[in-house]
Design a protein around this motif. Structure first.
Motif, short mmCIF file in Angstrom:
data_model
loop_
_atom_site.label_atom_id
_atom_site.label_comp_id
_atom_site.label_asym_id
_atom_site.label_seq_id
_atom_site.Cartn_x
_atom_site.Cartn_y
_atom_site.Cartn_z
N MET A 76 0.83 -1.20 0.00
CA MET A 76 0.00 0.00 0.00
C MET A 76 0.87 1.26 0.00
N ARG A 77 1.95 1.24 0.79
CA ARG A 77 2.89 2.37 0.78
C ARG A 77 3.52 2.53 -0.61
N GLY A 78 3.79 1.40 -1.28
CA GLY A 78 4.34 1.47 -2.62
C GLY A 78 3.37 2.11 -3.60
N VAL A 79 2.07 1.80 -3.47
CA VAL A 79 1.06 2.44 -4.33
C VAL A 79 1.08 3.95 -4.12
N ALA A 80 1.15 4.38 -2.86
CA ALA A 80 1.18 5.82 -2.58
C ALA A 80 2.43 6.46 -3.18
N GLU A 81 3.57 5.82 -3.02
CA GLU A 81 4.82 6.36 -3.58
C GLU A 81 4.77 6.41 -5.09
N GLY A 82 4.30 5.34 -5.72
CA GLY A 82 4.29 5.28 -7.17
C GLY A 82 3.29 6.22 -7.81
N SER A 83 2.16 6.45 -7.15
CA SER A 83 1.10 7.28 -7.72
C SER A 83 1.22 8.74 -7.34
N GLY A 84 1.98 9.02 -6.26
CA GLY A 84 2.03 10.39 -5.76
C GLY A 84 0.81 10.79 -4.96
N VAL A 85 -0.04 9.84 -4.64
CA VAL A 85 -1.23 10.09 -3.82
C VAL A 85 -0.86 9.87 -2.36
N PRO A 86 -1.26 10.75 -1.46
CA PRO A 86 -0.89 10.59 -0.05
C PRO A 86 -1.32 9.23 0.51
N LEU A 87 -0.50 8.70 1.41
CA LEU A 87 -0.77 7.39 1.97
C LEU A 87 -2.13 7.34 2.65
N ALA A 88 -2.54 8.42 3.34
CA ALA A 88 -3.84 8.42 4.01
C ALA A 88 -4.97 8.23 3.01
#
Length: 380
Positions: A76-88
């Motif tokens: 899930m953290r990887g999705v946030a990093e890859g997409s630029g969308v905040p982790l929350a």
């Protein structure tokens, strides 16, 4: 991504560590992840949910997921990093089940108590409206099939894809998911374990706080090598809200799990056929969703009758596909279509239809309402 039913599903192979898989997911579908966040925020606001509170609540779930399933949290953290969308915000997508179903419960109960502000006209869609399992002796080839029509917000139809996970430390799997959501909700793994899900609402939804989210549980079902381990994620710990989870095995087993926050009811095939819609069939809990979506009361039994009628000669995948195209009660039918009498933010339809061949480890899938196209094969 296109919603044209003739285009089929985009399929992405994800491999490497959870963080690497998540980053590739996020990079590949960055626009779709951001779109999903906005669409769900719009829907939560429509349901009267405080958006700032939801974001804070979703952020709390990051620690819960980290504790319950570190690999899922890493992905899930990887999705946030890859997409630029905040982790929350990525977390909000992954716990949306735990957000919206208690909200629907509160809203429906308020309407029942006479609060006109909480009322809704027409039906609001819920996840996975009509699911099935067929197994020997009902099938023509002796195989076992599970699947469903997945009815949900028409606005998210652009943001679906098939993810194939190739892993050294867990089974390979092929599942449909929404951009930004790590846990697939309809799929099969290399050991012939398959999964379909339906939304449910019970009177106890929201009474438990910060439990393992359903999407984490769905991933764990498809992480299992044995059938008992596939059932464990649903039954072993209490839940925030309700869901129906249908789990099958290629060797001829199908079990339906009606999960309330503190209780799980099991349902088994009759003469090789099992179906389920969006209400509890047990009297052990107070089932609420039929108050807002009465069509659930006929969709499950109707699909059961349509399939049972073919069982004597042997059910084939084409028979299931034909049944999933049924339009009795349209638009609130097994093959669901937009009801234009409700607000546009509530528009729902069958966004995906799947017949999963567990022995063949393959999905027969149709993007959009199944009446609008032909099923395509996606093999693991």
């Amino acid at each position: 991504m296109s919603t044209n039913p003739t285009d089929g599903f985009e399929r992405v192979v994800l491999s490497g560590s959870p963080a690497e898989r998540g980053r590739e997911h996020g990079e590949r579908f960055a626009d779709a992840v951001a779109s999903n966040v906005e669409l769900y925020r719009e829907r939560f606001a429509h349901e009267g949910v405080d958006l700032d509170a939801i974001r804070d609540h979703a952020a709390e779930y990051v620690d819960v997921i980290e504790r319950e399933n570190p690999g899922y949290a890493e992905e899930m953290r990887g999705v946030a990093e890859g997409s630029g969308v905040p982790l929350a915000d990525v977390a909000m997508l992954n716990v949306r089940w735990e957000v919206i179903y208690p909200a629907w419960k509160d809203q429906t109960e308020a309407a029942t108590d006479g609060d006109e502000r909480a009322g809704r006209s027409g039906e609001s869609p819920v996840d996975g409206c009509t699911s099935f399992g067929v197994a020997p002796p009902a099938t023509a080839d002796g195989g076992t099939y599970v699947g469903q029509n997945w009815d949900w917000l028409a606005s998210v139809a652009d943001n679906l894809f098939l993810m194939e996970l190739r892993r050294d430390d867990a089974p390979d799997l092929l599942a449909m998911t929404e951009a930004g959501i790590v846990g697939g909700k309809i799929g099969v793994n290399e050991h012939g374990i398959g999964l379909a899900v339906n939304g449910l609402i019970s009177d106890g939804d929201g009474t438990n706080a910060l439990r393992k989210p359903y999407h984490v549980r769905f991933r764990e079902v498809l992480d299992a090598e044995r059938f008992d381990d596939a059932l464990r994620p649903i039954v072993e710990t209490d839940r925030v809200c309700s869901a129906n989870v249908l789990v099958g095995h290629a060797d001829g087993e199908v079990i339906d799990l009606e999960a309330a926050p503190d209780l799980v009811n099991t349902i088994y095939p009759e003469d090789g056929v099992l179906t389920h819609a969006n209400h509890f069939e047990t009297d052990a809990v107070e089932s609420i969703n039929e108050r807002r979506s009465p069509s659930t009361l006929y969709r499950g039994p109707r699909l059961r009758r349509l399939l049972a009628a073919e069982a004597e000669e042997g059910i084939e995948p084409a028979d299931v596909q034909a049944a999933l195209r049924d339009h009795f009660g349209r638009p609130s039918s097994i093959c669901s279509h937009v009801d234009e009498s409700v607000p546009a933010v509530e528009y729902g339809q069958t966004n995906a239809s799947f017949v999963i061949d567990l022995a063949g480890r393959r999905l027969l899938g149709q993007r959009g309402p199944p009446c609008e196209g032909e099923y395509r094969e996606y093999a693991l």
